[in-house]
Structures are given as structure tokens and as C-alpha cells.
Design a protein around this motif. Sequence first.
Motif, PDB file in Angstrom:
ATOM      1  N   ARG A  56       5.366 -29.359 -12.373  1.00 20.01           N
ATOM      2  CA  ARG A  56       4.249 -28.828 -13.158  1.00 20.01           C
ATOM      3  C   ARG A  56       4.670 -28.602 -14.543  1.00 20.01           C
ATOM      4  NH1 ARG A  56       5.012 -26.219  -8.177  1.00 20.01           N
ATOM      5  NH2 ARG A  56       6.167 -24.636  -9.440  1.00 20.01           N
ATOM      6  N   ASN A  73      -0.233 -17.023 -14.527  1.00 16.30           N
ATOM      7  CA  ASN A  73       0.080 -17.999 -13.504  1.00 16.30           C
ATOM      8  C   ASN A  73       1.676 -18.130 -13.320  1.00 16.30           C
ATOM      9  OD1 ASN A  73      -2.625 -19.248 -12.798  1.00 16.30           O
ATOM     10  ND2 ASN A  73      -2.441 -19.462 -14.970  1.00 16.30           N
ATOM     11  N   LYS A  74       2.287 -16.999 -13.264  1.00 15.68           N
ATOM     12  CA  LYS A  74       3.881 -17.001 -13.209  1.00 15.68           C
ATOM     13  C   LYS A  74       4.270 -17.800 -11.874  1.00 15.68           C
ATOM     14  CE  LYS A  74       4.587 -12.476 -15.417  1.00 15.68           C
ATOM     15  NZ  LYS A  74       5.656 -12.473 -16.440  1.00 15.68           N
ATOM     16  N   ASN A  75       5.174 -18.799 -12.049  1.00 11.30           N
ATOM     17  CA  ASN A  75       5.867 -19.371 -10.979  1.00 11.30           C
ATOM     18  C   ASN A  75       4.870 -20.693 -10.784  1.00 11.30           C
ATOM     19  OD1 ASN A  75       8.207 -17.444 -10.839  1.00 11.30           O
ATOM     20  ND2 ASN A  75       6.794 -16.517  -9.414  1.00 11.30           N
ATOM     21  N   LYS A  76       3.952 -20.782 -11.601  1.00  8.56           N
ATOM     22  CA  LYS A  76       3.125 -22.033 -11.384  1.00  8.56           C
ATOM     23  C   LYS A  76       3.424 -23.189 -12.286  1.00  8.56           C
ATOM     24  CE  LYS A  76      -0.002 -19.890  -8.933  1.00  8.56           C
ATOM     25  NZ  LYS A  76      -0.463 -20.078  -7.500  1.00  8.56           N
ATOM     26  N   ASN A 110       6.764 -25.347 -14.179  1.00 11.24           N
ATOM     27  CA  ASN A 110       8.291 -25.518 -14.055  1.00 11.24           C
ATOM     28  C   ASN A 110       8.933 -25.761 -15.538  1.00 11.24           C
ATOM     29  OD1 ASN A 110       7.048 -27.595 -11.643  1.00 11.24           O
ATOM     30  ND2 ASN A 110       8.471 -25.850 -11.075  1.00 11.24           N
TER      31      ASN A 110
END
Length: 165
Positions: free
Chosen positions: A18, A59-62, A64
Motif C-alpha cells: 500500500r 489510517n494508521k498502519n494502512k 506501507n
Amino acid sequence: MTVEQDFEALDQFPVRMRVISVDDDQTCLCILETLLHRCHYHVTTTEKAQTALELLKDNKNKFNLVISDIDMPHMDGFKLLELLGLEMDLPIILLSAHSHPKYVMEGVKRSACDYLLRSVRIEELKNIWQHMVRKSMFKKMKNILTNGESQGNSDQNGLKANRKT
């Protein structure tokens, strides 16, 4: 995430990595998006650094990886890099037409993991996933070293062992 989902994600890696791409030039953004899709990355695009910052925060951790142009109105790529570095631990690649070493060094000083020159080639984009892997490995090694140092040579009761080398 379950173990099965982890294995499924690894089987498809780096497919569907992502990426968020930021560039105020719609044409360049469209070309970059097309090239990233050809690499089988999932791409989110925006023309404004502020919008990218908000998307990343919400959108933390959504995502890369971030690819950002340097020259943008209101907030340039260097400022975005600085703000993201304070709040998130994402690999950030800067993109620019400027090939002068002062721009490259400025990006390096601010912790950019790479600096790509326009016109970016698909061969360069095929390998950007390595930055994500390096960042992840570095984070794990840092945790191991930090935890190892804080725990020292402790026995099962947490007592430090005095060893002579």
C-alpha cells in the motif's frame, strides 16, 4: 490478524503493498499511479501534502510507504517528510526533477529512504518494497537491542549475572 492471514499476506508480498503518492502535478501523479499499478501495488494518490498527512493519520498502519514530490504549494515534500517522521515510522521516498546534490542531501538529512528523479522508471518502482522491509528489519533489530540491553544478562528471576570476558 490471524496466522493464516499473515501467511496469505506473505504469499502475495510485495503484491498489494500500500503506497500513498503525493504530487501537485496531476499528469505526473497519474503516470506514477499507472507505473505503481503495473508493479501490483495498491495506490492512493493526492495532490496535496496536507491531505496525505490527514489520510496517513486517520489510517494508521494502512499504508506501507509514501512517495512525495518535493516542490508543492502550501507544504513541500521536505515538510511532509519532517511531519511524518515525528508521528509515524514509514519509509518515505522523495521524488523530484532536481538532481542537484543539495536536494538529495536535504532529503537524506530529513530521513528520506530514497530520492528518485523524474522521469521515474518502472525498474526503480519495482524495488521500492525493499525500503519497507529494511525499515521493518531495522525496527525489529532496534527493539531487540533495546530490550536486550535493558534486560542485560538476567537470569529467570531478573537478577543480573556478572560475567567476566
